[in-house]
Design an enzyme around this catalytic site. Structure first.
Site, PDB file in Angstrom:
ATOM      1  CB  SER A 143      -0.864   0.010   1.259  1.00 63.25           C
ATOM      2  OG  SER A 143      -1.507   1.264   1.416  1.00 63.25           O
ATOM      3  CE1 TYR A 156      -3.698  -1.923   5.686  1.00 60.68           C
ATOM      4  CE2 TYR A 156      -3.363   0.333   4.963  1.00 60.68           C
ATOM      5  CZ  TYR A 156      -3.666  -0.987   4.671  1.00 60.68           C
ATOM      6  OH  TYR A 156      -3.921  -1.368   3.380  1.00 60.68           O
TER       7      TYR A 156
HETATM    8  P1  NDP Z   1     -11.557  -5.920   0.740  1.00 64.79           P
HETATM    9  O1  NDP Z   1     -11.978  -5.713   2.150  1.00 64.79           O
HETATM   10  O2  NDP Z   1     -12.580  -5.774  -0.330  1.00 64.79           O
HETATM   11  O3  NDP Z   1     -10.873  -7.349   0.576  1.00 64.79           O
HETATM   12  C1  NDP Z   1     -10.039  -7.898   1.570  1.00 64.79           C
HETATM   13  C2  NDP Z   1      -9.913  -9.390   1.320  1.00 64.79           C
HETATM   14  O4  NDP Z   1      -8.995  -9.931   2.261  1.00 64.79           O
HETATM   15  C3  NDP Z   1     -11.226 -10.110   1.489  1.00 64.79           C
HETATM   16  O5  NDP Z   1     -11.369 -11.060   0.471  1.00 64.79           O
HETATM   17  C4  NDP Z   1     -11.083 -10.783   2.849  1.00 64.79           C
HETATM   18  O6  NDP Z   1     -11.817 -12.008   2.841  1.00 64.79           O
HETATM   19  C5  NDP Z   1      -9.585 -11.075   2.846  1.00 64.79           C
HETATM   20  N1  NDP Z   1      -9.037 -11.315   4.180  1.00 64.79           N
HETATM   21  C6  NDP Z   1      -8.938 -10.444   5.210  1.00 64.79           C
HETATM   22  N2  NDP Z   1      -8.416 -11.063   6.274  1.00 64.79           N
HETATM   23  C7  NDP Z   1      -8.194 -12.357   5.916  1.00 64.79           C
HETATM   24  C8  NDP Z   1      -7.680 -13.490   6.580  1.00 64.79           C
HETATM   25  N3  NDP Z   1      -7.286 -13.439   7.867  1.00 64.79           N
HETATM   26  N4  NDP Z   1      -7.583 -14.657   5.898  1.00 64.79           N
HETATM   27  C9  NDP Z   1      -7.990 -14.721   4.618  1.00 64.79           C
HETATM   28  N5  NDP Z   1      -8.486 -13.691   3.929  1.00 64.79           N
HETATM   29  C10 NDP Z   1      -8.582 -12.517   4.586  1.00 64.79           C
HETATM   30  O7  NDP Z   1     -10.365  -4.899   0.504  1.00 64.79           O
HETATM   31  P2  NDP Z   1      -9.313  -4.733  -0.699  1.00 64.79           P
HETATM   32  O8  NDP Z   1      -9.623  -5.604  -1.833  1.00 64.79           O
HETATM   33  O9  NDP Z   1      -9.178  -3.292  -0.916  1.00 64.79           O
HETATM   34  O10 NDP Z   1      -7.982  -5.223   0.034  1.00 64.79           O
HETATM   35  C11 NDP Z   1      -7.101  -6.184  -0.497  1.00 64.79           C
HETATM   36  C12 NDP Z   1      -5.690  -5.840  -0.082  1.00 64.79           C
HETATM   37  O11 NDP Z   1      -5.344  -4.572  -0.645  1.00 64.79           O
HETATM   38  C13 NDP Z   1      -5.473  -5.702   1.418  1.00 64.79           C
HETATM   39  O12 NDP Z   1      -4.221  -6.273   1.731  1.00 64.79           O
HETATM   40  C14 NDP Z   1      -5.444  -4.182   1.648  1.00 64.79           C
HETATM   41  O13 NDP Z   1      -4.716  -3.841   2.776  1.00 64.79           O
HETATM   42  C15 NDP Z   1      -4.770  -3.745   0.372  1.00 64.79           C
HETATM   43  N6  NDP Z   1      -4.951  -2.363  -0.054  1.00 64.79           N
HETATM   44  C16 NDP Z   1      -6.191  -1.805  -0.208  1.00 64.79           C
HETATM   45  C17 NDP Z   1      -6.314  -0.510  -0.663  1.00 64.79           C
HETATM   46  C18 NDP Z   1      -7.638   0.179  -0.815  1.00 64.79           C
HETATM   47  O14 NDP Z   1      -7.697   1.433  -0.788  1.00 64.79           O
HETATM   48  N7  NDP Z   1      -8.738  -0.561  -1.033  1.00 64.79           N
HETATM   49  C19 NDP Z   1      -5.134   0.288  -1.036  1.00 64.79           C
HETATM   50  C20 NDP Z   1      -3.884  -0.402  -0.817  1.00 64.79           C
HETATM   51  C21 NDP Z   1      -3.816  -1.668  -0.371  1.00 64.79           C
HETATM   52  P3  NDP Z   1     -12.626 -12.646   4.068  1.00 64.79           P
HETATM   53  O15 NDP Z   1     -13.107 -11.508   4.926  1.00 64.79           O
HETATM   54  O16 NDP Z   1     -13.724 -13.408   3.379  1.00 64.79           O
HETATM   55  O17 NDP Z   1     -11.634 -13.527   4.738  1.00 64.79           O
HETATM   56  C1  8X3 Z   2      -5.106   1.532   1.744  1.00 68.57           C
HETATM   57  C2  8X3 Z   2      -4.742   2.883   1.265  1.00 68.57           C
HETATM   58  O1  8X3 Z   2      -3.995   5.168   1.919  1.00 68.57           O
HETATM   59  O2  8X3 Z   2      -6.080   4.348   2.888  1.00 68.57           O
HETATM   60  O3  8X3 Z   2      -3.964   0.761   1.881  1.00 68.57           O
HETATM   61  O4  8X3 Z   2      -3.968   3.543   3.676  1.00 68.57           O
HETATM   62  S1  8X3 Z   2      -4.676   4.018   2.518  1.00 68.57           S
END
Ligand code: NDP
Ligand code: 8X3
Length: 256
Positions: A143, A156
């Site tokens: 991120s 985070y």
């Molecule tokens: P979502 O919340 O839509 O997706 C998160 C996914 O992670 C879900 O499928 C959830 O599935 C899974 N997950 C969370 N914890 C666990 C666990 N313990 N075991 C298995 N699966 C898990 O968010 P995003 O798609 O945005 O996030 C995906 C990744 O991208 C994350 O690592 C997030 O930190 C990162 N990210 C997101 C950004 C944003 O602005 N959206 C920007 C930068 C990075 P379930 O709950 O079914 O287990």
């Molecule tokens: C998610 C993006 O900028 O909200 O990783 O932390 S930010």
């Protein structure tokens, strides 16, 4: 590199980037191994990937925060394939936006377990299945939060900074194997990320994206496919992907 017939493992495939990645790699005619905790949502992602043309789609419950669950997932995966070509360590997210002074242990622990330890556990478990000198990938989702701190983001930002250094360490450890290791580090993307961060407070979650054109999950998934499809001698170490409206975490242009 052609992705048709390659085996792609996506963690966190039940929503957001992971579900989009499943659809996008399906469009490349890859085989898919999908994991997450919410079985019904995972089954929906799998159905969408099937409809998008995957060579095959398999899904299994996975909690990357528990070693036993990761090992059970890998036992299941090994019953389907002797090799995994691309590991996408995507599972994770943020819990809370509280300053250190008032943040809760359970939020810190959830973030460390999924984003940090979960990524390490999955990587350790999958490494024996990654072929050498055949274009394999470990693609970690970091991120922009791993590049700069922000108020309320200490844990985070800390775990995502950890992802950067795990990525770099692994690249050194695996040098000479032909296995590529890189991270994709997105900025603001509208998924379920903020719903999870704010524990279901949808009004607060929606306010994050007010007046902005954020990234979509498909934007991120397209970049994952681009990274994975580079020729085997090309490694994308780190890809930062932000909305044009977001110059930095705090500097966001809002139209309203
Ligand atoms: P979502 O919340 O839509 O997706 C998160 C996914 O992670 C879900 O499928 C959830 O599935 C899974 N997950 C969370 N914890 C666990 C666990 N313990 N075991 C298995 N699966 C898990 O968010 P995003 O798609 O945005 O996030 C995906 C990744 O991208 C994350 O690592 C997030 O930190 C990162 N990210 C997101 C950004 C944003 O602005 N959206 C920007 C930068 C990075 P379930 O709950 O079914 O287990
Ligand atoms: C998610 C993006 O900028 O909200 O990783 O932390 S930010």
């Amino acid at each position: 590199m052609k992705l048709a017939g390659r085996w792609i493992l996506v963690t966190g495939a039940s929503s957001g980037f992971g579900a989009a990645a499943a659809r996008r790699f399906a469009g490349e005619e890859s085989h898919l191994l999908l994991g997450a905790r919410r079985d019904e949502r995972l089954a929906e992602s799998a159905a969408a990937a099937r409809a998008a043309g995957a060579a095959s789609v398999h899904h299994h419950s996975l909690d990357v925060g528990r070693t036993a669950s990761v090992e059970a997932f890998l036992d299941w995966a090994r019953s389907l394939t002797p090799r995994i070509d691309v590991l996408i360590n995507n599972a994770g997210g943020a819990h809370g936006l509280d300053p250190v002074a008032t943040a809760r242990d359970e939020d810190w622990e959830a973030m460390v377990q999924s984003n940090f330890l979960g990524l390490l556990r999955m990587t350790r478990a999958v490494l024996p299945l990654l072929p050498h000198h055949d274009g394999a990938w470990i693609l970690n989702v970091g991120s922009i939060a791993g590049h700069r701190g922000y108020e309320g983001g200490a844990a985070y930002c800390g775990v995502k900074a950890g992802v950067r250094l795990i990525t770099e360490s692994l690249r050194l450890e695996l040098n000479g194997t032909g296995i590529r290791v890189g991270s994709i580090d997105p900025g603001m993307a509208e998924t379920e990320f903020s719903d999870v961060r704010f524990k279901g407070d949808t009004t607060r979650a929606a306010a994050v994206y007010r007046g902005v054109l954020p990234l979509t999950a498909d934007d991120v998934a397209d970049s994952m496919v681009w990274m994975a499809s580079r020729p085997p001698h090309v490694c994308v170490d780190e890809l930062i992907l932000k909305p044009t409206d977001q110059a930095a975490f705090h500097k966001v242009h809002r139209r309203t």
